[in-house]
Design an enzyme around this catalytic site. Structure first.
Site, mmCIF file in Angstrom:
data_model
loop_
_atom_site.group_PDB
_atom_site.id
_atom_site.type_symbol
_atom_site.label_atom_id
_atom_site.label_comp_id
_atom_site.label_asym_id
_atom_site.label_seq_id
_atom_site.Cartn_x
_atom_site.Cartn_y
_atom_site.Cartn_z
ATOM 1 N N THR A 94 -23.872 14.079 -17.318
ATOM 2 C CA THR A 94 -24.026 15.521 -17.127
ATOM 3 C C THR A 94 -23.751 15.909 -15.672
ATOM 4 O OG1 THR A 94 -25.834 15.358 -18.727
ATOM 5 C CG2 THR A 94 -25.582 17.451 -17.602
ATOM 6 N N SER A 139 -30.498 12.972 -8.289
ATOM 7 C CA SER A 139 -31.316 14.168 -8.514
ATOM 8 C C SER A 139 -32.804 13.868 -8.654
ATOM 9 C CB SER A 139 -30.770 14.908 -9.735
ATOM 10 O OG SER A 139 -31.406 16.138 -9.873
ATOM 11 N N HIS A 140 -33.350 14.168 -9.824
ATOM 12 C CA HIS A 140 -34.790 14.052 -10.051
ATOM 13 C C HIS A 140 -35.200 12.643 -10.476
ATOM 14 C CE1 HIS A 140 -32.451 15.044 -13.507
ATOM 15 N NE2 HIS A 140 -33.357 14.447 -14.270
ATOM 16 N N LYS A 163 -21.596 11.921 -7.136
ATOM 17 C CA LYS A 163 -20.812 12.921 -7.859
ATOM 18 C C LYS A 163 -19.792 13.553 -6.923
ATOM 19 C CE LYS A 163 -24.363 16.492 -7.324
ATOM 20 N NZ LYS A 163 -25.116 17.561 -7.942
ATOM 21 N N ASP A 165 -36.400 19.485 -6.410
ATOM 22 C CA ASP A 165 -36.216 18.108 -6.869
ATOM 23 C C ASP A 165 -35.555 17.230 -5.812
ATOM 24 O OD1 ASP A 165 -33.684 19.204 -7.002
ATOM 25 O OD2 ASP A 165 -33.095 17.971 -8.713
ATOM 26 N N ASP A 169 -32.539 16.287 -5.022
ATOM 27 C CA ASP A 169 -31.377 16.755 -4.266
ATOM 28 C C ASP A 169 -31.402 18.253 -3.980
ATOM 29 O OD1 ASP A 169 -31.010 17.234 -7.000
ATOM 30 O OD2 ASP A 169 -28.833 17.240 -6.814
ATOM 31 N N ASP A 174 -31.597 21.000 -5.900
ATOM 32 C CA ASP A 174 -30.975 22.056 -6.691
ATOM 33 C C ASP A 174 -31.900 22.645 -7.761
ATOM 34 O OD1 ASP A 174 -30.864 19.815 -8.270
ATOM 35 O OD2 ASP A 174 -28.703 19.876 -8.642
ATOM 36 N N ARG A 175 -33.035 22.014 -8.005
ATOM 37 C CA ARG A 175 -33.957 22.557 -9.009
ATOM 38 C C ARG A 175 -35.110 23.304 -8.348
ATOM 39 N NH1 ARG A 175 -34.620 18.419 -14.028
ATOM 40 N NH2 ARG A 175 -32.420 17.933 -14.212
ATOM 41 N N GLU A 224 -30.472 27.344 -16.082
ATOM 42 C CA GLU A 224 -30.738 26.363 -17.128
ATOM 43 C C GLU A 224 -32.247 26.240 -17.294
ATOM 44 O OE1 GLU A 224 -27.811 22.960 -17.595
ATOM 45 O OE2 GLU A 224 -28.151 22.979 -15.448
ATOM 46 N N LYS A 237 -26.612 24.842 -8.672
ATOM 47 C CA LYS A 237 -27.910 25.486 -8.752
ATOM 48 C C LYS A 237 -28.610 25.255 -7.421
ATOM 49 C CE LYS A 237 -29.928 21.686 -11.487
ATOM 50 N NZ LYS A 237 -28.848 20.901 -12.128
HETATM 51 C C1 VG1 Z 1 -30.364 17.368 -17.121
HETATM 52 C C2 VG1 Z 1 -30.689 18.805 -17.476
HETATM 53 C C3 VG1 Z 1 -29.488 19.696 -17.176
HETATM 54 C C4 VG1 Z 1 -29.088 19.526 -15.702
HETATM 55 C C5 VG1 Z 1 -28.846 18.064 -15.396
HETATM 56 C C6 VG1 Z 1 -28.568 17.818 -13.934
HETATM 57 O O1 VG1 Z 1 -29.278 16.910 -17.902
HETATM 58 O O2 VG1 Z 1 -31.065 18.922 -18.822
HETATM 59 O O3 VG1 Z 1 -29.808 21.023 -17.475
HETATM 60 O O4 VG1 Z 1 -27.933 20.252 -15.424
HETATM 61 O O5 VG1 Z 1 -29.999 17.291 -15.745
HETATM 62 O O6 VG1 Z 1 -29.647 18.229 -13.162
HETATM 63 P P1 VG1 Z 1 -29.498 16.000 -19.218
HETATM 64 O O7 VG1 Z 1 -28.110 15.665 -19.674
HETATM 65 O O8 VG1 Z 1 -30.302 14.822 -18.789
HETATM 66 O O9 VG1 Z 1 -30.245 16.857 -20.177
HETATM 67 V V1 VG1 Z 1 -29.910 17.620 -11.654
HETATM 68 O O10 VG1 Z 1 -31.071 18.427 -10.942
HETATM 69 O O11 VG1 Z 1 -28.886 16.458 -11.564
HETATM 70 O O12 VG1 Z 1 -29.060 17.897 -10.556
HETATM 71 CO CO CO Z 2 -31.104 17.939 -8.975
#
Ligand code: VG1
Ligand code: CO
Length: 543
Positions: free
Chosen positions: A18, A113-114, A126, A277, A279, A281-282, A363, A376
């Site tokens: 993703t 990310s998280h 990425k 989070d 990185d 973005d959340r 999202e 985001k």
């Molecule tokens: C999750 C979330 C999605 C978000 C993605 C990246 O993906 O559901 O909404 O865009 O993480 O977020 P998944 O495929 O695990 O449902 V993050 O904060 O990387 O930057």
């Molecule tokens: Co993130």
């Protein structure tokens, strides 16, 4: 400059998910694993000779070493300039901001990310394109193809760069500039929001607790919220980025941000609580003992956008990912603007923003943002809320309750079953798919199924089609259950179940979403056999 061509063989598992390529640190430590993917990124791009690459990450374990490698590979492949955040740090939205501001060719962001960090945690990488946004599917597929055929990578023999000092170093054909990670981003925020109004709010005694979760946003939040907006020192907690995030799970939700949750639900709670989070973005936004769902947050920001200087002329349109609740749809309808529904992942918003079709996006997974960057943006959402509160002079709870009064309420929850066996999770999805024709009309308790499908998206700008983006089961009363497998996990599979029910009558509102959704939770299990396929009695995380 001496350039070495190193012979290598492909790894079969470098398919970006993703949001980029995410794996255990241990996997990234395998010889050539990082190099292969970086070279595959470069091999999938054209026309970057002499151009600028932005590099930075969320500060997790492995970040700095990876950056040194990437700089040497960027030099060998012909980039002319690298902009890198001091200490190797750049939040995802700040990287997006810098790519755009300095018209870079693109950027590489090191982050999972998280996901937890440290030697036993996760690492990720990425690529973001010149618009500042995550590589669209066409690009990530090209990277994956290259990764399956790679037989060499290019790396220059150069000394390591001192990442701790802000300076420009010219190494033969390449210039490496170590830049302050916060300055450009903070300036952009000051252009969008009414800093004077927010400063006055803090001066009046309004209190905030921002939890940096020992991830990337600490330095950003301290500079902006404490130094520039005048919130008292200590308003930002866990503000020092650590390589293992203090052994925490930097995911801003009610489960993982429990320290913050205890503060805002405790005695002497501040007026406002927020967290971001790994990185940056959340975002999670809380009032005094009051939680705002991300889907509601998007709807409320949309409804109040014209109070904010950066959006005072109104919004071109809005977009939300498919599993996100339809709360924002109602606001868009009232405002007479378009609302787009996209697959999960920020990369799907890029074309819409570039074409000027949407201004705000969001999202359900605690992500909101706008066309100020192409990612985001956690702190942006926090500042947006603070600006609304400064203008409306009401509490978070008051703003939210009034919103429900006007638009009705979309009760919403996501149930995650993390790290389950892939075979069972895939079987659950396959079985649902096989029943699309027979499900409509079927009664489950009080609920009658109106439709069942697999979400497919055609990008309105470039016509590209993304299939199989999540199973939607719609009910006669407008309720909805969505089943999807995560594309960001690194262990087994993660099943996400998204539940939504609309209630127009505020007198029927109960505070607790789980209670309001109790029937749907039972239906979800009956429908999909969650317990049977996952072997789990209950979800790992409920948000
Ligand atoms: C999750 C979330 C999605 C978000 C993605 C990246 O993906 O559901 O909404 O865009 O993480 O977020 P998944 O495929 O695990 O449902 V993050 O904060 O990387 O930057
Ligand atoms: Co993130």
């Amino acid at each position: 400059m001496k350039i070495n061509t190193v012979t290598t063989t492909p790894f079969s598992d470098q398919k970006p998910g993703t949001s980029g390529l995410r794996k255990r640190v241990k996997i990234f430590q395998v010889a050539n694993y990082l190099e292969n993917f970086v070279q595959s990124i470069f091999d999938s791009l054209e026309g970057f000779q002499g151009k600028t690459l932005v590099v930075g990450g969320d500060g997790r374990y492995g970040n700095k070493a990876a950056i040194q490698t990437i700089i040497k590979m960027a030099a060998a492949n012909g980039f002319g300039r690298v902009l890198v955040g001091q200490n190797g740090l750049l939040s995802t939205p700040a990287a997006s901001c810098i790519i755009r501001k300095y018209e870079a060719f693109g950027g590489i962001i090191l982050s999972a990310s998280h996901n937890p960090g440290g030697p036993d945690g996760d690492f990720g990488i990425k690529y973001n394109a010149g618009n500042g946004g995550p590589a669209p599917e066409k690009m990530t597929e090209a990277m994956y193809s290259h990764s399956k055929e790679i037989n060499r990578y290019l790396i220059a023999e150069l000394p390591d760069i001192d990442l701790n000092t802000i300076a420009t170093t010219t190494l033969e054909q390449i210039k490496v500039e170590v830049v302050d990670p916060v300055t450009d981003y903070a300036e952009l925020m000051s252009e969008l929001f009414d800093f004077n109004a927010i400063r006055a709010l803090f001066k009046s005694g309004f209190r905030i607790c921002f939890d940096g979760m020992h991830a990337i946003t600490g330095p950003y939040a301290k500079t902006i919220i404490e130094d520039r907006l005048g919130a008292p020192k200590g308003s930002v907690i866990n503000g020092v980025p650590l390589e293992d995030f203090g052994q925490g799970h930097p995911d801003p939700n009610l489960t993982y941000a429990h320290e913050l949750v205890e503060i805002v639900y405790g005695d002497n709670a501040p007026d406002f609580g927020a967290a971001s989070d790994g990185d940056g973005d959340r975002n999670m936004v809380l009032g005094k003992g009051f939680f705002i769902t991300p889907s509601d947050s998007l709807a409320i920001l949309t409804a109040n956008a014209t109070l904010i200087p950066g959006y005072k002329d109104g919004l071109a349109g809005v977009a939300r990912s498919m599993p996100t609740s339809a709360a924002v749809d109602r606001v868009a309808a009232k405002l007479g603007i378009n609302c787009y529904e996209t697959p999960t992942g920020w990369k799907f918003f890029g074309n819409l923003m570039d074409a000027g079709k949407v201004t705000l996006c969001g999202e359900e997974s605690f992500g909101t943002g706008s066309d100020h960057v192409r990612e985001k943006d956690g702190l942006w959402a926090v500042l947006f809320w603070l600006n609304i509160l400064a203008v409306r002079k009401e509490s978070v709870e008051e703003v939210c309750r009034q919103h429900w009064q006007e638009y009705g309420r979309n009760f919403y929850s996501r149930h995650d079953y993390e790290g389950v066996e892939s075979a069972g999770a895939n079987e659950l999805i396959t079985q649902l798919r096989n029943r699309f024709d027979s499900l409509p009309g079927t009664q489950f308790g009080q609920q009658k199924i109106a439709f069942a499908d697999d979400f497919s998206y055609t990008d309105p700008i470039d016509g590209s089609i993304s299939k199989a983006q999540g199973i939607r089961i719609g009910f006669a009363d407008g309720s909805r259950i969505v089943f999807r497998l995560s594309g960001t996990g690194t262990e087994g599979a993660t099943l996400r179940v998204y539940l939504e029910r609309f209630e127009n009558d505020v007198s029927k509102h109960v505070q607790e979403a789980q209670a309001a959704l109790a029937d749907m939770i039972v239906v979800a299990d009956k429908l999909a056999g969650i317990k049977q396929h996952t072997g789990r009695e209950k979800p790992t995380v409920i948000t």
